[in-house]
Design a protein around this motif. Structure first.
Motif, short mmCIF file in Angstrom:
data_model
loop_
_atom_site.label_atom_id
_atom_site.label_comp_id
_atom_site.label_asym_id
_atom_site.label_seq_id
_atom_site.Cartn_x
_atom_site.Cartn_y
_atom_site.Cartn_z
N ALA A 227 0.73 -1.16 -0.26
CA ALA A 227 0.07 0.07 -0.10
C ALA A 227 0.92 1.29 -0.12
N ILE A 228 1.91 1.29 0.75
CA ILE A 228 2.66 2.52 0.79
C ILE A 228 3.36 2.72 -0.53
N SER A 229 3.98 1.56 -1.04
CA SER A 229 4.54 1.60 -2.38
C SER A 229 3.60 2.32 -3.50
N ARG A 230 2.35 1.66 -3.49
CA ARG A 230 1.27 1.94 -4.69
C ARG A 230 0.99 3.38 -4.52
N HIS A 231 0.85 3.76 -3.28
CA HIS A 231 0.46 5.26 -3.01
C HIS A 231 1.78 6.27 -3.18
#
Length: 168
Positions: A67-71
């Motif tokens: 999630a961190i990477s995607r955002h």
């Protein structure tokens, strides 16, 4: 059913269950790892143009790290080269409530957000709904004028970042 909820399903769930989010504070560091600047997004919100943090939901079957990477990729672009933390322990946890007057207010829902400080090494190219990415020194970020340009909940997280990093 896939990992995404339809808009109606999402609205229903938001009114019944706290949602899990991540808030990410992108930073630029010097060779010693000291924070030189902090990145804020500039974008159009319902209230007008404002500054905000990289932020978004954690999807069903998605790890916190994903999630961190995607955002980060969605808001800063694929060449931002984030240095994701070794662990997914946040520096703080923010809680948003749909109650007017709440310190962390979000009219849409009750949300729990895991907050991270993530160094980025590459070029940031605003994507999605982001108009620009601006980098500010800790001194600039301490000013009430700049914080007034931010969503109040994100300004609060920013003050927590500055305190956490010993930059107040």
């Amino acid at each position: 059913m896939g990992p995404w909820l339809s808009p109606d399903e999402l609205e229903f769930v938001r009114r019944k269950v706290p949602m899990v989010y991540v808030d990410v504070v992108p930073v630029r560091t010097d060779e010693r790892g000291e924070v030189e600047s902090i990145g804020l997004l500039l974008g159009a919100q319902d209230e007008g143009i404002s500054r905000f943090l990289v932020s978004g939901r954690v999807l069903f079957h998605e790890t916190i790290r994903e999630a961190i990477s995607r955002h980060i990729e969605k808001d800063l672009g694929p060449m931002s080269l984030p240095q994701l933390p070794q662990t997914v322990v946040p520096f703080t946890v923010a809680e948003y409530f749909p109650t007017p007057g709440a310190e962390m207010f979000d009219e849409r829902h009750h949300a729990v957000s895991l907050c991270y400080i993530v160094p980025v090494l590459g070029e940031c190219d605003p994507a999605a709904d982001t108009l620009d990415v601006n980098w500010f020194s800790p001194g600039e970020l301490r000013t009430p004028e700049l914080q007034a340009e931010m969503m109040p909940s994100h300004a609060r997280i920013l003050r927590q970042v500055l305190a956490y990093l010993g930059l107040l």
